[in-house]
Write an enzyme that holds these catalytic residues in place. Sequence first.
Site, short mmCIF file in Angstrom:
data_model
loop_
_atom_site.label_atom_id
_atom_site.label_comp_id
_atom_site.label_asym_id
_atom_site.label_seq_id
_atom_site.Cartn_x
_atom_site.Cartn_y
_atom_site.Cartn_z
N LEU A 77 0.87 -1.18 0.00
CA LEU A 77 0.00 0.00 0.00
C LEU A 77 0.90 1.22 0.00
CD1 LEU A 77 -3.03 -0.40 2.46
CD2 LEU A 77 -3.12 0.14 0.04
N ASP A 78 0.64 2.18 -0.88
CA ASP A 78 1.47 3.38 -0.97
C ASP A 78 1.38 4.21 0.31
OD1 ASP A 78 2.24 2.73 -3.57
OD2 ASP A 78 0.53 3.79 -4.46
N PRO A 79 2.39 5.04 0.57
CA PRO A 79 2.36 5.89 1.78
C PRO A 79 1.12 6.76 1.90
CG PRO A 79 4.57 5.88 0.85
CD PRO A 79 3.69 5.15 -0.13
N ARG B 136 -3.93 3.82 -9.27
CA ARG B 136 -3.44 5.08 -9.85
C ARG B 136 -3.50 5.03 -11.38
NH1 ARG B 136 2.32 5.60 -7.97
NH2 ARG B 136 2.14 3.38 -7.47
N ALA C 69 -1.83 6.03 1.04
CA ALA C 69 -3.02 5.17 1.11
C ALA C 69 -3.11 4.58 2.52
CB ALA C 69 -2.95 4.05 0.07
#
Length: 400
Positions: A110-112, A337, A114
């Site tokens: 999970l991206d920062p 994204r 998110a």
Amino acid sequence: MIITLSTQSILLRSRHRYSSFIAMSRNNKRKAPLASTSDSTEGPPLYRAQGLVAVHKPLTWTSQDVVSYIRGIITRDAQDRNALSNSDGGGNRRGKRKKQMMKVGHGGTLDPLASGVLVLGIGSGTTKLQNYLEGDKQYIAVAELGYETTTLDAEGDIVKEMECDHIKSISDVDGILPKFRGEISQVPPLYSAIRVDGKRLYEIARKDAKSNEETEVEIPTRQVVIHNLHVGNSLDDDIIKSGVVNGRRYREVAEEKKKELKAAAETKGEEEANSDAEKEEPQTGKGKKGRRNNNKKDKKSNLFTDATIPMISSTDNKFDLPQFTLSISCGGGTYIRSLVRDIGYECGSVATMTGLVRTKQGPFLLSDALSREDWNADTIYKAIESNNKVLEAMDEKVSS
């Protein structure tokens, strides 16, 4: 005389055998502890339970940050129970055993920027994580038409801007979504963990950004599956509670902080230059350490923490175009994204994802995920034991 010599010979031989026996016994005693260390099953277990646990990843944390934090918790617990020695290893000193590492991994990055469900494997549970990398997931995303960034989220620099006034309503966006349901082709973002020629794409992108150079990279297209996709204009309370970045406010505050950091760096650089000019010290052998420190790579400065990052609140959870929300159910390997970017193109404009919450990963829901305040050894192991029972029951139901 003959009898006496024979007796002495027998006694000498007996003493020799006895001495050999004693020497062998002593050697065996010295070796025994090493054998028992590796083979013994006595003592407290390294893990109180092994399996899977779902945690809630906070905003600004990387997935690896969470893994390291949880590993620290269960490592200290093992040390407190004398299952893992506090002084076990150093790994670098001669004669020391390599430090034993508690096994912890995650089942999908999970991206920062998110938040939401992050499935972790503890101990033998790490062998089950591949199923979650490839398995189904659900997300709620916030997107905005009109601009596209380098990272395809709020963190990047704007690289494209296009009019979007021709998109009059949410139903206009809804009308193009059927093209994105089912199996589709997708190009991952440049800022992603995909490997190309042995390097992570984000490593190539950051290197180019730092050197102001462009490297031609062909990002391979991949096939992904979108099971369900719906557009909306609001967020539920549980999604807001998870943490959703306020994209517009984030960009405003980030720009202010970047200007402050740049000014501070310029001031610091001038002070250091003046200080160096005053010292004019000759280089010596002892200076090598300083030169090594100067050559260290600068760490990426974090503009926000999970407590300071601008977030959407319950009072501003309604959106008007060009902002909208997406509810997505998809297979493994899908980049939300990229999905938002491609929806923007199909709308005849560009778009950027400004917020993301993972609400489901495999059988684990957002409501199942342990929040940060519950990250302790007792709750983690209790959750693993409970999950093991549930997953075993699910496996039995499938096999029957």
